[in-house]
Design a protein around this motif. Structure first.
Motif, PDB file in Angstrom:
ATOM      1  N   THR A 149       0.839  -1.197   0.000  1.00  0.00           N
ATOM      2  CA  THR A 149       0.000   0.000   0.000  1.00  0.00           C
ATOM      3  C   THR A 149       0.874   1.248   0.000  1.00  0.00           C
ATOM      4  O   THR A 149       1.956   1.269   0.594  1.00  0.00           O
ATOM      5  N   VAL A 150       0.402   2.246  -0.692  1.00  0.00           N
ATOM      6  CA  VAL A 150       1.039   3.566  -0.623  1.00  0.00           C
ATOM      7  C   VAL A 150      -0.043   4.594  -0.376  1.00  0.00           C
ATOM      8  O   VAL A 150      -1.200   4.415  -0.783  1.00  0.00           O
ATOM      9  N   ALA A 151       0.319   5.676   0.286  1.00  0.00           N
ATOM     10  CA  ALA A 151      -0.664   6.712   0.621  1.00  0.00           C
ATOM     11  C   ALA A 151      -1.204   7.352  -0.662  1.00  0.00           C
ATOM     12  O   ALA A 151      -0.458   7.583  -1.621  1.00  0.00           O
ATOM     13  N   TYR A 152      -2.500   7.600  -0.626  1.00  0.00           N
ATOM     14  CA  TYR A 152      -3.175   8.278  -1.736  1.00  0.00           C
ATOM     15  C   TYR A 152      -2.522   9.642  -1.957  1.00  0.00           C
ATOM     16  O   TYR A 152      -2.149  10.325  -0.998  1.00  0.00           O
ATOM     17  N   ASN A 153      -2.380  10.015  -3.197  1.00  0.00           N
ATOM     18  CA  ASN A 153      -1.829  11.325  -3.593  1.00  0.00           C
ATOM     19  C   ASN A 153      -0.336  11.470  -3.343  1.00  0.00           C
ATOM     20  O   ASN A 153       0.203  12.555  -3.572  1.00  0.00           O
ATOM     21  N   ASP A 154       0.321  10.415  -2.874  1.00  0.00           N
ATOM     22  CA  ASP A 154       1.767  10.524  -2.662  1.00  0.00           C
ATOM     23  C   ASP A 154       2.493  10.060  -3.924  1.00  0.00           C
ATOM     24  O   ASP A 154       2.820   8.888  -4.094  1.00  0.00           O
ATOM     25  N   ALA A 155       2.727  11.005  -4.804  1.00  0.00           N
ATOM     26  CA  ALA A 155       3.298  10.693  -6.115  1.00  0.00           C
ATOM     27  C   ALA A 155       4.705  10.105  -5.980  1.00  0.00           C
ATOM     28  O   ALA A 155       5.046   9.134  -6.658  1.00  0.00           O
ATOM     29  N   ASP A 156       5.495  10.684  -5.078  1.00  0.00           N
ATOM     30  CA  ASP A 156       6.881  10.210  -4.935  1.00  0.00           C
ATOM     31  C   ASP A 156       6.914   8.765  -4.443  1.00  0.00           C
ATOM     32  O   ASP A 156       7.685   7.945  -4.943  1.00  0.00           O
TER      33      ASP A 156
ATOM     34  N   TYR B  29      -2.059  13.249 -10.456  1.00  0.00           N
ATOM     35  CA  TYR B  29      -1.834  11.995  -9.710  1.00  0.00           C
ATOM     36  C   TYR B  29      -2.347  10.778 -10.491  1.00  0.00           C
ATOM     37  O   TYR B  29      -1.639   9.775 -10.628  1.00  0.00           O
ATOM     38  N   LEU B  30      -3.558  10.872 -11.015  1.00  0.00           N
ATOM     39  CA  LEU B  30      -4.114   9.711 -11.739  1.00  0.00           C
ATOM     40  C   LEU B  30      -3.339   9.471 -13.039  1.00  0.00           C
ATOM     41  O   LEU B  30      -3.142   8.323 -13.463  1.00  0.00           O
ATOM     42  N   GLN B  31      -2.878  10.547 -13.659  1.00  0.00           N
ATOM     43  CA  GLN B  31      -2.071  10.395 -14.881  1.00  0.00           C
ATOM     44  C   GLN B  31      -0.761   9.683 -14.555  1.00  0.00           C
ATOM     45  O   GLN B  31      -0.300   8.832 -15.321  1.00  0.00           O
ATOM     46  N   LEU B  32      -0.193  10.014 -13.385  1.00  0.00           N
ATOM     47  CA  LEU B  32       1.039   9.336 -12.952  1.00  0.00           C
ATOM     48  C   LEU B  32       0.780   7.833 -12.785  1.00  0.00           C
ATOM     49  O   LEU B  32       1.582   6.998 -13.229  1.00  0.00           O
TER      50      LEU B  32
END
Ligand SMILES: Cc1ncc(COP(=O)(O)O)c(C=O)c1O
Length: 288
Positions: free
Chosen positions: A36-43, A77-80
């Motif tokens: 899992t990764v935090a939502y909106n955390d692009a890095d 974010y979604l594009q990433l």
């Protein structure tokens, strides 16, 4: 289209859906195979995909998150997610069980112009009866029986009663091409009114809206993920919730739940809710 739609009540749905809790569980076995990764955390997402993207079968995300209160995706974010999953041959799944139909007739993916590899739907697609659906890229769907080897079936799959309720719901929300848009416009009046009422009472809030979905967070800082949602003042939310309840407004009982406006909420309902919120925000800011 509301809980009391007469046809759906007759079909066994409608009123019967009101306030039913669901209590999902995640087993240790499932958790073991999941990162899992935090939502909106692009890095964090980029780093994860760099490290082991080639071994990740699928990425699943609520494109507009509704299960920590309503939290919107940040720009890009979604594009990433789309770009990184494409690069690694990972299947991108949008869970639109909650935000499908509610944010826009064609879901969050139509708002952000991102085409996922697969989409899951539920809730509205069944008109309140237990229906879930998934779909996606043809080569993936061709894996499913009878075209392919993945056998997927269930006792209630394609259940005629549920299909009837779902079809009727889709008929109602599509026969007037502006049905969802009108409900979205009503929601905007509501959330603008809630923000103004909070400002008048001196309550620091973040009011989020996406289509017909909305949330109020008692937070002075932007809410972008689970941690910032959890850090919001939940005692203030409790006072706000109870005051609204006393005034006959039944909000979702937790700040981690999202609220929905339906096509049958009237202008008077919206006005009454904003008026009640004036009192509720005043109660919320009183400490002790
Ligand atoms: C966004 C979202 N996805 C999935 C689910 C659960 O779906 P299911 O019960 O079919 O696993 C829920 C349940 O409320 C949900 O809100």
């Amino acid at each position: 289209h509301g809980h009391g739609d007469s046809l759906l009540v007759k079909a066994g749905s409608g009123a019967a859906t009101f306030g039913q809790p669901d209590s999902p569980g995640v087993t240790a076995g499932t958790a073991k195979d999941t990162l899992t990764v935090a939502y909106n955390d692009a890095d964090a997402f980029r780093e994860l995909m760099d490290r082991c993207g080639d071994d990740i079968a699928a990425v699943i995300v609520e494109p507009i998150a509704g299960n920590m209160g309503l939290v919107l995706p940040e720009d890009g974010y979604l594009q990433l997610l789309r770009d990184e999953t494409k690069k690694h041959g990972t299947v991108l799944i949008f869970d639109e069980v909650m935000c499908g139909f509610r944010t826009a007739l064609h879901g969050a993916q139509s708002i952000y112009h991102i085409v996922p590899d697969m989409t899951t739907l539920g809730k509205i697609i069944g008109g309140g009866l237990p229906v879930a659906a998934y779909g996606g890229r043809k080569d993936i769907m061709d894996c499913v029986s009878p075209a392919g080897p993945v056998y997927q079936a269930g006792t209630l799959s394609g259940n005629p009663l549920a299909m009837a309720a779902g079809l009727e719901t889709l008929r109602i929300i599509t026969e007037d091409p502006d049905y969802v848009e009108k409900a979205c416009a009503k929601t905007k009046i509501l959330t603008d009114g809630l923000k103004a009422a909070a400002d008048e009472a001196g309550a620091a809030v973040q009011v989020h809206r996406a289509g017909t979905m909305f949330s109020v967070f008692f937070s002075a800082v932007p809410v972008t993920n689970y941690a910032t949602s959890e850090a919001s003042d939940q005692e203030a939310f409790r006072r706000y919730f109870l005051s609204m309840l006393e005034q006959g407004i039944y909000l979702a009982p937790s700040q981690f739940e999202t609220n929905f406006v339906s096509g049958v909420h009237s202008d008077e309902d919206i006005e009454k809710t904003i008026n009640a919120a004036r009192t509720a925000f005043e109660k919320a800011v009183v400490r002790g």
